[in-house]
Design a protein around this motif. Structure first.
Motif, PDB file in Angstrom:
ATOM      1  N   MET A   1     -20.928 -26.757  40.112  1.00 35.01           N
ATOM      2  CA  MET A   1     -20.156 -26.948  38.897  1.00 35.01           C
ATOM      3  C   MET A   1     -20.883 -27.979  38.040  1.00 35.01           C
ATOM      4  O   MET A   1     -21.317 -29.009  38.523  1.00 35.01           O
ATOM      5  CB  MET A   1     -18.751 -27.436  39.262  1.00 35.01           C
ATOM      6  CG  MET A   1     -17.810 -27.471  38.083  1.00 35.01           C
ATOM      7  SD  MET A   1     -16.168 -28.124  38.406  1.00 35.01           S
ATOM      8  CE  MET A   1     -15.501 -27.030  39.586  1.00 35.01           C
ATOM      9  N   ALA A   2     -21.002 -27.700  36.779  1.00 37.38           N
ATOM     10  CA  ALA A   2     -21.703 -28.604  35.870  1.00 37.38           C
ATOM     11  C   ALA A   2     -20.866 -29.857  35.633  1.00 37.38           C
ATOM     12  O   ALA A   2     -19.647 -29.874  35.844  1.00 37.38           O
ATOM     13  CB  ALA A   2     -21.984 -27.901  34.556  1.00 37.38           C
ATOM     14  N   ARG A   3     -21.534 -30.897  35.204  1.00 36.36           N
ATOM     15  CA  ARG A   3     -20.843 -32.159  34.984  1.00 36.36           C
ATOM     16  C   ARG A   3     -19.765 -32.027  33.916  1.00 36.36           C
ATOM     17  O   ARG A   3     -18.670 -32.598  34.049  1.00 36.36           O
ATOM     18  CB  ARG A   3     -21.848 -33.226  34.564  1.00 36.36           C
ATOM     19  CG  ARG A   3     -21.201 -34.576  34.306  1.00 36.36           C
ATOM     20  CD  ARG A   3     -22.178 -35.613  33.894  1.00 36.36           C
ATOM     21  NE  ARG A   3     -22.930 -36.015  35.073  1.00 36.36           N
ATOM     22  CZ  ARG A   3     -23.887 -36.920  35.061  1.00 36.36           C
ATOM     23  NH1 ARG A   3     -24.231 -37.479  33.940  1.00 36.36           N
ATOM     24  NH2 ARG A   3     -24.511 -37.244  36.156  1.00 36.36           N
ATOM     25  N   LEU A   4     -20.028 -31.267  32.872  1.00 36.73           N
ATOM     26  CA  LEU A   4     -19.041 -31.064  31.822  1.00 36.73           C
ATOM     27  C   LEU A   4     -17.792 -30.383  32.364  1.00 36.73           C
ATOM     28  O   LEU A   4     -16.669 -30.788  32.044  1.00 36.73           O
ATOM     29  CB  LEU A   4     -19.640 -30.240  30.683  1.00 36.73           C
ATOM     30  CG  LEU A   4     -18.685 -29.877  29.544  1.00 36.73           C
ATOM     31  CD1 LEU A   4     -18.235 -31.128  28.823  1.00 36.73           C
ATOM     32  CD2 LEU A   4     -19.351 -28.913  28.595  1.00 36.73           C
ATOM     33  N   HIS A   5     -17.975 -29.388  33.202  1.00 35.19           N
ATOM     34  CA  HIS A   5     -16.824 -28.699  33.786  1.00 35.19           C
ATOM     35  C   HIS A   5     -16.024 -29.627  34.688  1.00 35.19           C
ATOM     36  O   HIS A   5     -14.793 -29.624  34.669  1.00 35.19           O
ATOM     37  CB  HIS A   5     -17.283 -27.482  34.589  1.00 35.19           C
ATOM     38  CG  HIS A   5     -17.886 -26.425  33.738  1.00 35.19           C
ATOM     39  ND1 HIS A   5     -19.123 -25.913  34.000  1.00 35.19           N
ATOM     40  CD2 HIS A   5     -17.443 -25.793  32.629  1.00 35.19           C
ATOM     41  CE1 HIS A   5     -19.417 -24.998  33.097  1.00 35.19           C
ATOM     42  NE2 HIS A   5     -18.420 -24.916  32.248  1.00 35.19           N
ATOM     43  N   ARG A   6     -16.731 -30.426  35.487  1.00 33.63           N
ATOM     44  CA  ARG A   6     -16.066 -31.365  36.387  1.00 33.63           C
ATOM     45  C   ARG A   6     -15.269 -32.399  35.613  1.00 33.63           C
ATOM     46  O   ARG A   6     -14.112 -32.672  35.940  1.00 33.63           O
ATOM     47  CB  ARG A   6     -17.128 -32.030  37.265  1.00 33.63           C
ATOM     48  CG  ARG A   6     -16.663 -32.333  38.638  1.00 33.63           C
ATOM     49  CD  ARG A   6     -17.733 -32.853  39.572  1.00 33.63           C
ATOM     50  NE  ARG A   6     -18.871 -33.495  38.945  1.00 33.63           N
ATOM     51  CZ  ARG A   6     -20.127 -33.071  39.064  1.00 33.63           C
ATOM     52  NH1 ARG A   6     -20.410 -32.010  39.771  1.00 33.63           N
ATOM     53  NH2 ARG A   6     -21.110 -33.717  38.481  1.00 33.63           N
ATOM     54  N   SER A  11     -10.222 -34.618  33.809  1.00 34.19           N
ATOM     55  CA  SER A  11      -9.476 -35.215  32.696  1.00 34.19           C
ATOM     56  C   SER A  11      -8.239 -34.393  32.353  1.00 34.19           C
ATOM     57  O   SER A  11      -7.192 -34.954  32.047  1.00 34.19           O
ATOM     58  CB  SER A  11     -10.369 -35.399  31.476  1.00 34.19           C
ATOM     59  OG  SER A  11     -10.836 -34.149  31.028  1.00 34.19           O
ATOM     60  N   SER A  12      -8.329 -33.064  32.424  1.00 31.08           N
ATOM     61  CA  SER A  12      -7.141 -32.260  32.134  1.00 31.08           C
ATOM     62  C   SER A  12      -6.075 -32.443  33.202  1.00 31.08           C
ATOM     63  O   SER A  12      -4.876 -32.481  32.893  1.00 31.08           O
ATOM     64  CB  SER A  12      -7.512 -30.786  31.991  1.00 31.08           C
ATOM     65  OG  SER A  12      -8.026 -30.292  33.198  1.00 31.08           O
ATOM     66  N   ILE A  13      -6.478 -32.609  34.462  1.00 29.70           N
ATOM     67  CA  ILE A  13      -5.506 -32.878  35.524  1.00 29.70           C
ATOM     68  C   ILE A  13      -4.838 -34.228  35.302  1.00 29.70           C
ATOM     69  O   ILE A  13      -3.608 -34.352  35.388  1.00 29.70           O
ATOM     70  CB  ILE A  13      -6.182 -32.805  36.906  1.00 29.70           C
ATOM     71  CG1 ILE A  13      -6.541 -31.363  37.242  1.00 29.70           C
ATOM     72  CG2 ILE A  13      -5.279 -33.385  37.994  1.00 29.70           C
ATOM     73  CD1 ILE A  13      -7.387 -31.211  38.486  1.00 29.70           C
ATOM     74  N   TYR A  18      -0.223 -37.490  33.563  1.00 31.50           N
ATOM     75  CA  TYR A  18       0.261 -38.549  32.684  1.00 31.50           C
ATOM     76  C   TYR A  18       1.408 -38.056  31.794  1.00 31.50           C
ATOM     77  O   TYR A  18       2.428 -38.716  31.654  1.00 31.50           O
ATOM     78  CB  TYR A  18      -0.886 -39.078  31.822  1.00 31.50           C
ATOM     79  CG  TYR A  18      -0.427 -40.017  30.733  1.00 31.50           C
ATOM     80  CD1 TYR A  18      -0.076 -41.325  31.027  1.00 31.50           C
ATOM     81  CD2 TYR A  18      -0.338 -39.594  29.411  1.00 31.50           C
ATOM     82  CE1 TYR A  18       0.363 -42.184  30.040  1.00 31.50           C
ATOM     83  CE2 TYR A  18       0.093 -40.444  28.419  1.00 31.50           C
ATOM     84  CZ  TYR A  18       0.442 -41.736  28.736  1.00 31.50           C
ATOM     85  OH  TYR A  18       0.876 -42.581  27.759  1.00 31.50           O
ATOM     86  N   LEU A  19       1.243 -36.878  31.202  1.00 31.88           N
ATOM     87  CA  LEU A  19       2.289 -36.346  30.328  1.00 31.88           C
ATOM     88  C   LEU A  19       3.555 -35.998  31.104  1.00 31.88           C
ATOM     89  O   LEU A  19       4.673 -36.208  30.611  1.00 31.88           O
ATOM     90  CB  LEU A  19       1.773 -35.134  29.558  1.00 31.88           C
ATOM     91  CG  LEU A  19       0.738 -35.438  28.484  1.00 31.88           C
ATOM     92  CD1 LEU A  19       0.181 -34.145  27.896  1.00 31.88           C
ATOM     93  CD2 LEU A  19       1.315 -36.327  27.407  1.00 31.88           C
TER      94      LEU A  19
END
Length: 95
Positions: A1-6, A11-13, A18-19
């Motif tokens: 998995m690429a760093r951007l995907h990770r 961050s989305s998790i 948080y929300l």
């Protein structure tokens, strides 16, 4: 998995959790609800200030530890002069 995907996955998790906690869908049983409502809204600002502080520190440290390179300076000046001479030989006005 690429760093951007990770990074985007993590961050989305974290943003989702948080929300969910912020809107009281996912309760935190250990901490009082009043304290949670006081602290959670300022966490994004705290993260933004922390990131800014780290960025400024990193930039300052890079400038502080930057090595002087007189050889590279003279090499760059020589390349600039060569480019100017090449342009002058092609009848281009330089300076």
């Amino acid at each position: 998995m690429a760093r951007l995907h990770r990074v985007s996955l993590y961050s989305s998790i974290l943003i989702s959790i948080y929300l969910l906690v912020l809107f009281e869908v996912l309760p935190i049983p250990v901490i009082d609800a009043g304290i949670v409502q006081e602290i959670l809204p300022v966490i994004p600002w705290w993260l933004l200030v922390s990131f800014g502080s780290y960025s400024l520190w990193s930039l300052g440290w890079g400038v502080f530890t930057f090595r002087d390179c007189p050889e590279a300076y003279h090499e760059l000046l020589q390349e600039i002069n060569e480019a100017k001479n090449d342009l002058r030989s092609r009848a281009v006005t330089v300076d």
